[in-house]
Enzyme design. Structure first.
Site, PDB file in Angstrom:
ATOM      1  N   HIS A  57       0.850  -1.184   0.000  1.00  0.00           N
ATOM      2  CA  HIS A  57       0.000   0.000   0.000  1.00  0.00           C
ATOM      3  C   HIS A  57       0.885   1.234   0.000  1.00  0.00           C
ATOM      4  CE1 HIS A  57       0.653  -1.602   4.048  1.00  0.00           C
ATOM      5  NE2 HIS A  57       0.782  -0.344   4.453  1.00  0.00           N
ATOM      6  N   MET A  58       0.383   2.253  -0.659  1.00  0.00           N
ATOM      7  CA  MET A  58       1.053   3.555  -0.668  1.00  0.00           C
ATOM      8  C   MET A  58       0.266   4.492   0.237  1.00  0.00           C
ATOM      9  SD  MET A  58       1.974   5.952  -3.962  1.00  0.00           S
ATOM     10  CE  MET A  58       3.107   4.745  -4.655  1.00  0.00           C
ATOM     11  N   HIS A  59       0.913   4.961   1.306  1.00  0.00           N
ATOM     12  CA  HIS A  59       0.303   5.986   2.145  1.00  0.00           C
ATOM     13  C   HIS A  59       0.388   7.324   1.404  1.00  0.00           C
ATOM     14  CE1 HIS A  59       0.418   3.687   6.051  1.00  0.00           C
ATOM     15  NE2 HIS A  59       1.401   3.051   5.437  1.00  0.00           N
TER      16      HIS A  59
HETATM   17  P1  5GP Z   1       1.678  -0.048   7.422  1.00  0.00           P
HETATM   18  O1  5GP Z   1       2.016   0.102   8.868  1.00  0.00           O
HETATM   19  O2  5GP Z   1       1.575  -1.519   7.021  1.00  0.00           O
HETATM   20  O3  5GP Z   1       2.553   0.727   6.487  1.00  0.00           O
HETATM   21  O4  5GP Z   1       0.250   0.603   7.233  1.00  0.00           O
HETATM   22  C1  5GP Z   1      -0.943  -0.072   7.442  1.00  0.00           C
HETATM   23  C2  5GP Z   1      -2.019   0.970   7.561  1.00  0.00           C
HETATM   24  O5  5GP Z   1      -3.270   0.325   7.421  1.00  0.00           O
HETATM   25  C3  5GP Z   1      -2.035   1.685   8.915  1.00  0.00           C
HETATM   26  O6  5GP Z   1      -1.890   3.077   8.708  1.00  0.00           O
HETATM   27  C4  5GP Z   1      -3.396   1.324   9.499  1.00  0.00           C
HETATM   28  O7  5GP Z   1      -3.988   2.400  10.193  1.00  0.00           O
HETATM   29  C5  5GP Z   1      -4.199   0.932   8.280  1.00  0.00           C
HETATM   30  N1  5GP Z   1      -5.219  -0.055   8.518  1.00  0.00           N
HETATM   31  C6  5GP Z   1      -5.081  -1.248   9.173  1.00  0.00           C
HETATM   32  N2  5GP Z   1      -6.239  -1.921   9.180  1.00  0.00           N
HETATM   33  C7  5GP Z   1      -7.136  -1.134   8.513  1.00  0.00           C
HETATM   34  C8  5GP Z   1      -8.526  -1.300   8.190  1.00  0.00           C
HETATM   35  O8  5GP Z   1      -9.183  -2.290   8.510  1.00  0.00           O
HETATM   36  N3  5GP Z   1      -9.115  -0.280   7.495  1.00  0.00           N
HETATM   37  C9  5GP Z   1      -8.423   0.835   7.100  1.00  0.00           C
HETATM   38  N4  5GP Z   1      -9.107   1.772   6.421  1.00  0.00           N
HETATM   39  N5  5GP Z   1      -7.121   1.006   7.390  1.00  0.00           N
HETATM   40  C10 5GP Z   1      -6.482   0.042   8.096  1.00  0.00           C
END
Ligand code: 5GP
Ligand code: ZN
Length: 114
Positions: free
Chosen positions: A100-102
């Protein structure tokens, strides 16, 4: 992937606030926003980490970047600026193992990142 939270969002089994969708890509608001604007852009195809990318996945990564910029334009923060982030594995801070891209906007971002 039945145990992947983002695959469940793609399938509609977990609700999300969709921002953009086409046949390959989905963008939705982050559940736990880290900035006034925080959108996630994902490929609909399950790819666990950036390390798992293949040559055939290259076009969808390009589309994710274009969607990120379009989201920023649509929400009015493209010109002010924003941060895109793709975390990879434990030290990169990845918690959901579906790439995923933030897209983070609406406030100043510091460098180096935490
Ligand atoms: P990572 O830490 O893997 O880069 O980012 C994962 C992101 O996914 C986090 O910012 C977290 O808040 C988001 N996230 C996790 N579970 C869910 C969900 O069920 N729905 C949404 N909309 N975001 C989620
Ligand atoms: Zn997945």
């Amino acid at each position: 992937m039945t145990d992947c939270v983002f695959c469940k969002i793609v399938a509609g089994d977990i609700p999300a606030k969709t921002v953009f969708e086409d046949e390959e890509v989905l963008a939705f608001e982050d559940l736990s926003p880290q900035a006034p604007q925080h959108v996630l852009v994902i490929p609909k195809k399950h790819i666990a980490t950036l390390n798992d990318l293949t040559a055939e996945d290259a076009p969808v990564i390009g589309k994710m970047a274009r969607v990120a910029a379009q989201v920023a334009r649509d929400r009015g923060f493209a010109e002010d600026g924003y941060r895109t982030v793709m975390n990879c594995n434990q030290l990169g801070g990845q918690t959901v193992y579906h790439i995923h891209m933030h897209v983070l906007g609406g406030r100043g971002m510091s460098w180096p990142p935490g």
